[in-house]
Design a protein around this motif. Sequence first.
Motif, PDB file in Angstrom:
ATOM      1  N   TYR A  93      58.372  22.285  68.229  1.00 26.32           N
ATOM      2  CA  TYR A  93      57.139  21.271  68.821  1.00 26.32           C
ATOM      3  C   TYR A  93      56.160  22.230  68.476  1.00 26.32           C
ATOM      4  N   TYR A  94      54.974  21.652  68.055  1.00 23.73           N
ATOM      5  CA  TYR A  94      53.660  22.209  67.786  1.00 23.73           C
ATOM      6  C   TYR A  94      52.523  21.848  68.639  1.00 23.73           C
ATOM      7  N   CYS A  95      51.370  22.634  68.788  1.00 21.54           N
ATOM      8  CA  CYS A  95      50.219  22.170  69.277  1.00 21.54           C
ATOM      9  C   CYS A  95      49.073  22.360  68.656  1.00 21.54           C
ATOM     10  N   ARG A  96      48.152  21.498  68.769  1.00 18.16           N
ATOM     11  CA  ARG A  96      46.838  21.759  67.987  1.00 18.16           C
ATOM     12  C   ARG A  96      45.714  20.967  68.469  1.00 18.16           C
ATOM     13  N   ARG A  97      44.546  21.122  68.241  1.00 18.28           N
ATOM     14  CA  ARG A  97      43.285  20.306  68.591  1.00 18.28           C
ATOM     15  C   ARG A  97      43.449  18.899  67.812  1.00 18.28           C
ATOM     16  N   ARG A  98      43.334  17.919  68.630  1.00 21.76           N
ATOM     17  CA  ARG A  98      43.399  16.773  67.857  1.00 21.76           C
ATOM     18  C   ARG A  98      42.348  16.480  66.862  1.00 21.76           C
ATOM     19  N   ASN A  99      42.772  15.801  65.796  1.00 22.34           N
ATOM     20  CA  ASN A  99      41.616  15.599  64.687  1.00 22.34           C
ATOM     21  C   ASN A  99      41.205  16.832  64.244  1.00 22.34           C
ATOM     22  N   TYR A 100      41.764  18.013  64.376  1.00 23.42           N
ATOM     23  CA  TYR A 100      41.147  19.316  63.675  1.00 23.42           C
ATOM     24  C   TYR A 100      42.389  19.574  62.754  1.00 23.42           C
ATOM     25  N   ASN A 101      41.992  20.232  61.569  1.00 23.58           N
ATOM     26  CA  ASN A 101      43.020  20.775  60.541  1.00 23.58           C
ATOM     27  C   ASN A 101      43.225  22.083  60.837  1.00 23.58           C
ATOM     28  N   ASP A 102      43.613  22.514  62.194  1.00 22.05           N
ATOM     29  CA  ASP A 102      43.700  24.061  62.419  1.00 22.05           C
ATOM     30  C   ASP A 102      45.158  24.583  61.872  1.00 22.05           C
TER      31      ASP A 102
END
Length: 114
Positions: A93-102
């Motif tokens: 499981y991963y997290c990231r800003r929505r709609n950003y290619n972090d």
Amino acid sequence: QVQFVESGGGLVQPGGSLRLSCLASGFTFSSYAMSWYRQAPGKERELVATITIGGSRNYADSVKGRFTISRDNAKNTMYLQMNSLKIEDTAVYYCRRRNYNDNWGQGTQVTVSS
């Protein structure tokens, strides 16, 4: 620089629960929608849940009613409460800003097995 540190994964039996955490840094956390993703062995990474700036939540059909996404802007942290876990929830499981290619963090492994 933008970074994400996921934690809280582990081994759990079917029907069990886990709470994942995502500590974010390098940006103004409260100003962005955030998402949880997961990648199961041999499968593509998929979107699990999103929480907007205002707190609105969206879930993949496969987790709706079982998972709850939340955020604590004071702690720059997002959570994923996972209940009634199924074998098919096994993934990193991963997290990231929505709609950003972090860049992706290291993720946290969730294994559901009897």
